[in-house]
Design a protein around this motif. Structure first.
Motif, PDB file in Angstrom:
ATOM      1  N   UNK A  24       0.829  -1.201   0.000  1.00 20.67           N
ATOM      2  CA  UNK A  24       0.000   0.000   0.000  1.00 20.67           C
ATOM      3  C   UNK A  24       0.866   1.254   0.000  1.00 20.67           C
ATOM      4  N   UNK A  25       0.626   2.119  -0.990  1.00 21.25           N
ATOM      5  CA  UNK A  25       1.270   3.422  -1.038  1.00 21.25           C
ATOM      6  C   UNK A  25       0.349   4.490  -0.485  1.00 21.25           C
ATOM      7  N   UNK A 106       0.753  -3.899  -6.320  1.00 19.72           N
ATOM      8  CA  UNK A 106       1.369  -2.697  -5.779  1.00 19.72           C
ATOM      9  C   UNK A 106       0.488  -1.481  -6.006  1.00 19.72           C
ATOM     10  N   UNK A 107       0.596  -0.511  -5.105  1.00 17.69           N
ATOM     11  CA  UNK A 107      -0.097   0.758  -5.268  1.00 17.69           C
ATOM     12  C   UNK A 107       0.875   1.879  -4.928  1.00 17.69           C
ATOM     13  N   UNK A 208      11.609  -0.976  -7.998  1.00 18.16           N
ATOM     14  CA  UNK A 208      12.441  -1.994  -7.344  1.00 18.16           C
ATOM     15  C   UNK A 208      11.641  -3.213  -6.896  1.00 18.16           C
ATOM     16  N   UNK A 209      10.429  -2.984  -6.380  1.00 18.35           N
ATOM     17  CA  UNK A 209       9.606  -4.097  -5.920  1.00 18.35           C
ATOM     18  C   UNK A 209       9.170  -4.980  -7.081  1.00 18.35           C
ATOM     19  N   UNK A 210       8.873  -4.353  -8.225  1.00 22.77           N
ATOM     20  CA  UNK A 210       8.512  -5.140  -9.402  1.00 22.77           C
ATOM     21  C   UNK A 210       9.668  -6.025  -9.835  1.00 22.77           C
ATOM     22  N   UNK A 211      10.877  -5.496  -9.827  1.00 20.24           N
ATOM     23  CA  UNK A 211      12.052  -6.288 -10.205  1.00 20.24           C
ATOM     24  C   UNK A 211      12.237  -7.466  -9.259  1.00 20.24           C
ATOM     25  N   UNK A 222       0.135  -3.281 -10.805  1.00 16.76           N
ATOM     26  CA  UNK A 222       0.465  -2.049 -10.100  1.00 16.76           C
ATOM     27  C   UNK A 222      -0.501  -0.943 -10.497  1.00 16.76           C
ATOM     28  N   UNK A 223      -0.973  -0.208  -9.498  1.00 13.34           N
ATOM     29  CA  UNK A 223      -1.937   0.868  -9.692  1.00 13.34           C
ATOM     30  C   UNK A 223      -1.400   2.162  -9.098  1.00 13.34           C
TER      31      UNK A 223
END
Length: 268
Positions: A24-25, A106-107, A208-211, A222-223
């Motif tokens: 959560x972002x 991811x957000x 970085x999290x996607x990698x 991812x949104x």
């Protein structure tokens, strides 16, 4: 990966481990209030999990359920600009992968580069630009470090997100996300450069999290919640307080969409 964190999580959800990790972002924290059978675990109780220094991040892992799915929800992340290192999320994400999570959702909060996406808009990330050219995989050994980033943001998951958004009557744009290291905001000249490169939104996280997730074999959705027009595209004075205020204003719409997507997410 620390066995201690993994063991503690396995002990808490041995009967039904989560299959989806959510990060959560800013602006997306309302998801935790929508969880059923929720349990909050402060990061301090999970050795190796990040202690965020960013306002608006809860700093806890939530275990809970939405629809038929069990989730592990990270309320707060470690940003590269906090330490200068790109691998701050490697241990928690690999721990959750070992726990059983197959998908990372991811957000984030981001700045818009397109007038058709004003503040308050939502965007599914279709691809990214790693402008910082930092990688969390530096130091990894073996040929496995060379992970493909084609379709890093899973097309089937994006299609599902679009279908859910349409059913709710919530516009969901798609676009390319440009990652800048931060913590300073981008200059107007940098934003003009990004427009020329084909970027649609800009932010200081997510890549970085996607990698890490793709290296671990996780599918990624991812949104972005667009909280402002990027530098030079409006008269707004950019600040983190402004970002949080705009994110809070659009948080209910973002949270409703995210919960609907997660509760019906197609898993293999």
């Amino acid at each position: 990966m620390t066995d201690t964190a993994l063991d503690r999580l396995r002990a808490r959800c041995a009967d039904q481990p989560p299959r989806i990790t959510v990060v959560l972002g800013s602006g997306w924290g309302g998801l935790t209030a929508r969880l059923q059978d929720a349990e909050r675990i402060p990061y301090a109780e999970l050795p190796g999990f990040p202690v965020s220094t960013v306002a608006g991040h809860d700093g806890a892992l939530w275990l809970g359920r939405l629809g038929a799915h069990r989730l592990a929800v990270m309320s707060g992340r470690k940003h590269v600009y906090e330490t200068g290192e790109a691998d701050g999320m490697k241990l928690p994400l690999r721990t959750l992968r070992a726990l059983g999570c197959e998908v990372l959702v991811q957000t984030n909060a981001a700045g818009s580069l397109r007038p058709v996406m004003p503040p308050g808009s939502l965007m599914a990330i279709s691809d990214h630009l790693n402008l910082s050219q930092r990688s969390p995989l530096v130091g990894e050994a073996g040929s496995e470090r060379f992970v493909s980033m084609v379709d890093a943001y899973d097309p089937a998951l994006r299609q599902h997100a679009q279908a859910v958004a349409q059913s709710l009557g919530t516009p969901l744009h798609e676009g390319v996300f440009a990652w800048f290291l931060g913590p300073q905001f981008e200059t107007p000249a940098e934003i003009r450069m990004m427009q020329g490169f084909g970027a649609d939104a800009v932010g200081m996280s997510t890549v970085p999290e996607t990698i890490i997730a793709r290296h671990a074999g996780m599918r990624v959705l991812a949104l972005s919640l667009l909280t402002n027009m990027a530098a030079g595209l409006s008269n707004e004075q950019l600040s983190h307080a402004h970002t949080l205020a705009q994110a809070q204003a659009a948080g209910d719409t973002a949270g409703d969409l995210l919960a609907a997507i997660l509760s019906t997410l197609p898993l293999a």
